[in-house]
Scaffold this motif. Sequence first.
Motif, PDB file in Angstrom:
ATOM      1  N   PHE A   1       0.841  -1.201   0.000  1.00 24.25           N
ATOM      2  CA  PHE A   1       0.000   0.000   0.000  1.00 24.25           C
ATOM      3  C   PHE A   1       0.877   1.252   0.000  1.00 24.25           C
ATOM      4  O   PHE A   1       0.633   2.195  -0.754  1.00 24.25           O
ATOM      5  N   GLU A   2       1.902   1.247   0.851  1.00 26.08           N
ATOM      6  CA  GLU A   2       2.836   2.380   0.900  1.00 26.08           C
ATOM      7  C   GLU A   2       3.577   2.537  -0.428  1.00 26.08           C
ATOM      8  O   GLU A   2       3.824   3.655  -0.885  1.00 26.08           O
ATOM      9  N   ALA A   3       3.940   1.422  -1.028  1.00 23.78           N
ATOM     10  CA  ALA A   3       4.638   1.486  -2.318  1.00 23.78           C
ATOM     11  C   ALA A   3       3.751   2.157  -3.365  1.00 23.78           C
ATOM     12  O   ALA A   3       4.243   2.981  -4.162  1.00 23.78           O
ATOM     13  N   TRP A   4       2.493   1.832  -3.372  1.00 21.29           N
ATOM     14  CA  TRP A   4       1.582   2.461  -4.334  1.00 21.29           C
ATOM     15  C   TRP A   4       1.360   3.933  -3.982  1.00 21.29           C
ATOM     16  O   TRP A   4       1.431   4.804  -4.834  1.00 21.29           O
ATOM     17  N   ARG A   5       1.118   4.178  -2.713  1.00 18.86           N
ATOM     18  CA  ARG A   5       0.832   5.551  -2.269  1.00 18.86           C
ATOM     19  C   ARG A   5       2.026   6.473  -2.498  1.00 18.86           C
ATOM     20  O   ARG A   5       1.868   7.616  -2.904  1.00 18.86           O
ATOM     21  N   ARG A   6       3.214   5.969  -2.243  1.00 14.84           N
ATOM     22  CA  ARG A   6       4.426   6.786  -2.352  1.00 14.84           C
ATOM     23  C   ARG A   6       5.251   6.412  -3.579  1.00 14.84           C
ATOM     24  O   ARG A   6       6.471   6.590  -3.596  1.00 14.84           O
ATOM     25  N   ARG A   7       4.609   5.908  -4.613  1.00 17.03           N
ATOM     26  CA  ARG A   7       5.321   5.379  -5.782  1.00 17.03           C
ATOM     27  C   ARG A   7       6.294   6.370  -6.409  1.00 17.03           C
ATOM     28  O   ARG A   7       7.299   5.987  -6.961  1.00 17.03           O
ATOM     29  N   ARG A   8       6.030   7.656  -6.285  1.00 13.59           N
ATOM     30  CA  ARG A   8       6.924   8.668  -6.888  1.00 13.59           C
ATOM     31  C   ARG A   8       8.224   8.820  -6.084  1.00 13.59           C
ATOM     32  O   ARG A   8       9.221   9.284  -6.619  1.00 13.59           O
ATOM     33  N   SER A   9       8.204   8.400  -4.811  1.00 15.08           N
ATOM     34  CA  SER A   9       9.419   8.537  -4.003  1.00 15.08           C
ATOM     35  C   SER A   9      10.129   7.204  -3.750  1.00 15.08           C
ATOM     36  O   SER A   9      11.126   7.159  -3.034  1.00 15.08           O
ATOM     37  N   VAL A  10       9.632   6.137  -4.351  1.00 12.96           N
ATOM     38  CA  VAL A  10      10.274   4.826  -4.206  1.00 12.96           C
ATOM     39  C   VAL A  10      11.618   4.867  -4.917  1.00 12.96           C
ATOM     40  O   VAL A  10      11.715   5.300  -6.063  1.00 12.96           O
ATOM     41  N   ARG A  11      12.656   4.406  -4.206  1.00 17.82           N
ATOM     42  CA  ARG A  11      14.001   4.412  -4.786  1.00 17.82           C
ATOM     43  C   ARG A  11      14.271   3.092  -5.490  1.00 17.82           C
ATOM     44  O   ARG A  11      14.065   2.024  -4.930  1.00 17.82           O
TER      45      ARG A  11
END
Length: 194
Positions: free
Chosen positions: A54-64
Amino acid sequence: MDDDEHLLWQRVLAGDDDAFAAVFDLHASRVHRQARRLVEARADAEDVTAMVFFEAWRRRRSVRIVNGSVIGWLLVTTTNVARNRERSRIRYEGLLRKVRVETVPDHADEVLDSFMRPAVRGRVREAFDGLSTRDQEILALCVLEELAPADVARLLHVPAGTVRMRLSRAKSRLRAALGEDHGRSTLAGLGGTS
């Protein structure tokens, strides 16, 4: 594989649900294994895994992306989510230990015992057992179980007026079996005399 995952993540950034599902399929088992190492219960590990994605989807623009893969970010996030969950659990349990639950005794049993002492209880049981099965059924459903006559009527497949009439007659028969004065007070305690 790394170039493929990098391209897959580019599609995720564009909002492609199928690409995100492919990333999930690619890394869910590793994330779950990491979560399983950090939490006690399998269900908790499943919850942590779900929260990580869920966090990966929500914060997908900041995933390194490191070395063409998001697995590093997912595993670090798994550790953080599991630790946060554990801290919350410890805090919650600490609060529960501090709360003093003051139990208030339930006086219903004492009132019932004083109302229906063993001798009286025996008379009521004997009078109730002396009623017909139909009267016992109506009294049990309407008085003891406190069901509305309309609901009892639907259960027994009879008109509601029939239930009210049978209830009135059953109460009268019970009063008569107990003796008029004692029967009134007993039925009043059980839900009325009408």
